[in-house]
Design a protein around this motif. Structure first.
Motif, PDB file in Angstrom:
ATOM      1  N   LEU A 160       0.812  -1.219   0.000  1.00 36.45           N
ATOM      2  CA  LEU A 160       0.000   0.000   0.000  1.00 36.45           C
ATOM      3  C   LEU A 160       0.843   1.264   0.000  1.00 36.45           C
ATOM      4  O   LEU A 160       0.372   2.314  -0.456  1.00 36.45           O
ATOM      5  CB  LEU A 160      -0.934   0.030   1.220  1.00 36.45           C
ATOM      6  N   THR A 161       2.073   1.200   0.493  1.00 39.55           N
ATOM      7  CA  THR A 161       2.822   2.441   0.733  1.00 39.55           C
ATOM      8  C   THR A 161       3.688   2.893  -0.430  1.00 39.55           C
ATOM      9  O   THR A 161       4.179   4.018  -0.418  1.00 39.55           O
ATOM     10  CB  THR A 161       3.742   2.289   1.967  1.00 39.55           C
ATOM     11  N   GLN A 162       3.914   2.039  -1.438  1.00 37.08           N
ATOM     12  CA  GLN A 162       4.862   2.378  -2.501  1.00 37.08           C
ATOM     13  C   GLN A 162       4.171   2.574  -3.852  1.00 37.08           C
ATOM     14  O   GLN A 162       4.497   1.921  -4.843  1.00 37.08           O
ATOM     15  CB  GLN A 162       5.958   1.306  -2.600  1.00 37.08           C
ATOM     16  N   HIS A 163       3.220   3.485  -3.881  1.00 41.51           N
ATOM     17  CA  HIS A 163       2.545   3.900  -5.112  1.00 41.51           C
ATOM     18  C   HIS A 163       2.482   5.423  -5.142  1.00 41.51           C
ATOM     19  O   HIS A 163       2.601   6.077  -4.098  1.00 41.51           O
ATOM     20  CB  HIS A 163       1.111   3.361  -5.175  1.00 41.51           C
ATOM     21  N   LYS A 164       2.250   5.979  -6.283  1.00 40.32           N
ATOM     22  CA  LYS A 164       2.078   7.430  -6.379  1.00 40.32           C
ATOM     23  C   LYS A 164       0.938   7.903  -5.480  1.00 40.32           C
ATOM     24  O   LYS A 164       1.007   8.961  -4.859  1.00 40.32           O
ATOM     25  CB  LYS A 164       1.809   7.843  -7.830  1.00 40.32           C
ATOM     26  N   HIS A 165      -0.117   7.126  -5.396  1.00 39.27           N
ATOM     27  CA  HIS A 165      -1.310   7.520  -4.637  1.00 39.27           C
ATOM     28  C   HIS A 165      -1.393   6.804  -3.284  1.00 39.27           C
ATOM     29  O   HIS A 165      -2.483   6.610  -2.742  1.00 39.27           O
ATOM     30  CB  HIS A 165      -2.570   7.228  -5.460  1.00 39.27           C
ATOM     31  N   SER A 166      -0.241   6.457  -2.718  1.00 41.27           N
ATOM     32  CA  SER A 166      -0.242   5.709  -1.459  1.00 41.27           C
ATOM     33  C   SER A 166      -0.862   6.485  -0.303  1.00 41.27           C
ATOM     34  O   SER A 166      -1.598   5.923   0.513  1.00 41.27           O
ATOM     35  CB  SER A 166       1.189   5.308  -1.089  1.00 41.27           C
TER      36      SER A 166
END
Length: 764
Positions: free
Chosen positions: A375-381
């Motif tokens: 969940l934490t390593q996206h552009k929209h995290s």
């Protein structure tokens, strides 16, 4: 036999593949743990060491940050914990003779696995400018080299002080104190690359950037949602907690692009049912979500909860919302606008699965959501995690037993390092307390996080890089850019226990400073010492090593920082660095004076079970946010997409690794043996791309900067991933993650949603 590392660097591009497993742990985990431990430590040392792991009078596992129960098993460790301990307590040694036989150019051709298998570093080593290899150096000379470079800088902000999550509370506090007295807030750490998105989202919405649950809350929950996390490999002891929750009646929903063996079935090696029986089925509902679709899923669930509340009073916690939250109306309007068709596109899920999840949510009075880097390593995290908070606030699932947010941190003390002030954007209140206690004016301007530090070194704005642990080069994104940035530095310094890639990608000059491990006795002038750590749930406890140090030339991390600080800052510093190195209790006294929750620190930590740090949302349903309440949010729904003929790639760990430390070349649960360069692709996607199982392809990432980033020679493995998605191990695929591809707000590398094309190089 145990003291000998592998003779050669094994070939890693011809992996064998068998069907994946559907259960984790059991006898195979026990056997593998003991085999690795014996290879590294021998029989007697294995017994002496493993029985002290995570015990109340023993040492904290140098692996993950999962908390220990108050009542502990004799073998209170997991398979990967045993590997971590074995690697640190190994009998293998890296001496000056090793460096004499291996110039840096030779070491640079070796794999991370081979480097790590050579054993423990034994004395300080120095790479002079223009030299071919490292040479031994005294501690005094090493500190002189660092001091000369730091004092020659035009500004303290030309230095970067990085920290990994293994550093103790005492060492981390001294480290940030030294950096700030030197004059900079350039204190990036591994949180910047992993859970920064969690901290950003939780600070904004709840006022505290940490999880709100304790271990006992998992046992009391009715429903546990595990999203973007693989505890079977990354936090195996979490499976025991989930098993106990199931025994107490909890339901579990797993949300993941990959089926994970540990979440399917757990064979607990600590009981007969796990060893000889069928184990425990953990997941009640598996939502095989498309990469990055989690925000859309939780937004739709929130819409459906609101719609259910229209016809059934009590579905949402109206009293809690009215008394303790802010922004509900705007959130509710955004949630009600969620679209079914868009959600199904974003998530790849079936409507019936979401309906089933909703039924489980509505049946639960106490819900916990756990997550990790999925969940934490996206552009929209950050908006994704804020949507998770919306989901919990809606039914009052924050600040009561059996409910709350549970970001599962990785490295052993990564959360404690942040608590101790390892942060490039410190709160004014923390700096005020530091100034009052130590009598100097700390810098107020924000410093560099990891990504900004790499840019600064690349652009010549930072010239000295000092790392307290970790493997910065291998852990960071955009490998080619990161390595070029490190090579542009005047001096790179690494405080380490073992060799890694960062030691062979150096500045003009380089130092390796060997330090004590968690497993080793720490005796200073003030007598035997212990350190403290904070686990993933805010519990602080002591850690005491028992083994003889690997070399008489090792210094502890607090001693290294204290001696360096005195050498750099000189007699003009009023900070009692010598006292701190002599007796760590004096460090804890000063921590108690600076950081809330650590009052009477030395007395509290004398409790063998440790103590819980205060957490206002959990303890009193009070929320130290800008509004004074828990904040609902209403960000637009985002999710990554890939053009025709492309896939969304997520980077992940093999079961035989922890972060960038490679223990072996197998991923037993996923059916991969003797190799790491694999890419897992759904069979239908692979066939559409003309890629047979067993063929080889280069992975090429596509990004808006137009730069081609290529990871060559990956075996294609037909695997039951979510459609349109692929997965491959890091650090091998970090080269594909652009430095500028980061999460909004947190600036965390977006390593879980990389658009790639696969170029076949060899047929099956």
């Amino acid at each position: 036999m145990a003291a000998k590392p592998p003779a050669g660097d094994p070939v890693q591009d011809a992996p064998e593949v068998v069907p994946p497993k559907h259960a984790a742990a059991g006898f195979p985990a026990v056997g593998h743990s003991l085999r690795i431990a014996h290879q590294q430590m021998g029989v007697r040392r294995t017994a002496l060491t493993l029985l002290q792991v995570n015990q109340k009078k023993g040492f904290d596992c140098p692996g993950c940050a999962w908390p220990e129960p108050d009542k502990r098993h004799t073998a209170e460790f997991c398979e990967n914990g045993a590997k971590a301990v074995a690697e640190e307590a190994t009998l293998r040694r890296v001496t000056p003779d090793f460096f004499a036989a291996h110039p840096v150019a030779d070491l640079a051709t070796r794999s991370g696995y081979w480097l790590g298998q050579q054993g423990r570093l034994t004395q300080p080593m120095y790479l002079p400018e223009g030299a071919e290899g490292y040479e031994p150096v005294s501690w005094d000379r090493a500190f002189d080299i660092i001091a000369d470079e730091l004092q020659a800088l035009a500004s303290p902000d030309e230095a970067v002080f990085y920290t990994s999550g293994r550093t103790s509370n005492e060492a981390a506090f001294l480290y940030q104190l030294f950096a700030r007295e030197f004059g900079t807030n350039n204190l990036p750490d591994c949180s910047n690359m992993c859970h920064e998105s969690s901290g950003s989202a939780l600070t904004e919405t709840l006022g505290v950037g940490k999880g709100s649950v304790l271990l006992e809350d998992l046992y009391k929950a009715d429903l546990i949602i595990v999203a973007g996390q693989n505890p079977g490999t990354n936090h195996p002891r979490m499976l025991s907690a989930l098993e106990k929750a199931k025994t107490n009646g909890a339901k579990i929903i797993s949300v993941n692009p990959l089926p994970e063996a540990g979440l399917e079935r757990f064979k607990n090696p600590q009981n007969a049912k796990g060893l000889a029986g069928g184990g425990t089925s953990l997941t009640d509902l598996f939502l095989q979500i498309r990469i990055g679709g989690d925000q859309a899923l939780f937004r739709l669930l929130n819409k459906l909860i609101l719609e259910a509340s229209d016809n059934a009073p009590g579905v949402i916690d109206e009293d809690f919302i009215a008394q303790h939250t802010h922004g509900f109306e705007d959130f509710a309007a955004a949630a009600r606008a969620a679209d079914w068709d868009e959600t199904l596109r974003a998530t790849g899920l079936e409507r019936a699965d979401i309906d089933r999840a909703l039924s489980m949510v509505l049946a639960s009075k106490r819900t916990i959501v756990c997550w990790a880097m999925g969940l934490t390593q996206h552009k929209h995290s950050v908006p994704t995690i804020r949507e998770v908070v919306n989901f919990l606030l809606l039914r009052g699932n924050v600040g009561r037993p059996g409910a709350g947010v549970c970001p599962v941190r990785g490295h052993s003390n990564v959360q404690g390092d942040r608590t101790m002030g390892i942060f490039e954007r410190p709160a004014p209140a923390f700096l005020d307390a530091l100034e009052k206690e130590f009598g100097f004016a700390p810098p107020r301007e924000h410093g560099f996080d990891v990504v900004r530090a790499i840019r600064a070194m690349r652009d010549g704005q930072a010239k000295v890089f000092f790392a307290m642990g970790g493997n910065f080069v291998a852990a960071s994104p955009d490998t080619d850019v990161t390595e070029a940035a490190m090579r542009a530095a005047r001096l790179t310094v690494h405080v380490s226990t073992k060799l890694n890639r960062s030691h062979v990608v150096t500045g003009a000059r380089a130092l390796i400073l060997p330090t004590l491990g968690r497993t080793e006795r720490d005796v200073q002038d003030g007598g035997p010492q212990f350190v403290t750590v904070e686990d993933s749930m805010g519990m602080v406890h002591a850690s005491r090593g028992r083994l003889e140090p690997a070399s008489p030339h090792l210094l502890s991390e607090p001693a290294i920082v204290a001696r360096l600080a005195r050498r750099v800052l000189g007699p003009g510093s009023a900070t009692p660095w010598e006292e701190f190195a002599k007796d760590y209790a004096t460090i804890r006294d000063r921590i108690a004076a600076v950081i809330p929750g650590f009052e009477d620190f030395n007395a509290k930590v004398s409790n063998p079970s440790g103590f819980a740090l205060p957490h206002a949302p959990r303890d009193s349903r009070s929320f130290p946010t800008t509004t004074g309440k828990a904040n609902f949010t209403d960000a637009p729904v985002e999710y990554p997409t890939a053009p025709e003929g492309r896939l969304l790639l997520q980077t992940l760990r093999s079961h035989d690794q922890y972060n960038t430390t490679i223990y072996g070349l197998d991923d037993r649960y996923r059916g991969i043996k003797n190799g790491r360069r694999v890419v897992l692709v759904h069979p239908e996607d692979a066939r559409a791309l003309g890629l047979a199982d067993g063929s080889y392809a280069d992975l090429v990432s596509e990004w808006t900067d137009g730069v081609e980033r290529r990871a060559p020679g990956f075996r294609v493995v037909h695997y039951p991933t979510a459609r349109g998605c692929a997965a491959s191990y890091y650090p091998e695929t970090n080269v594909l993650v652009p430095l500028d591809a980061t999460a909004d707000t947190s600036n965390t590398p977006a390593s879980k949603s990389v658009v790639v094309r696969l170029e076949q190089t060899r047929p099956a």
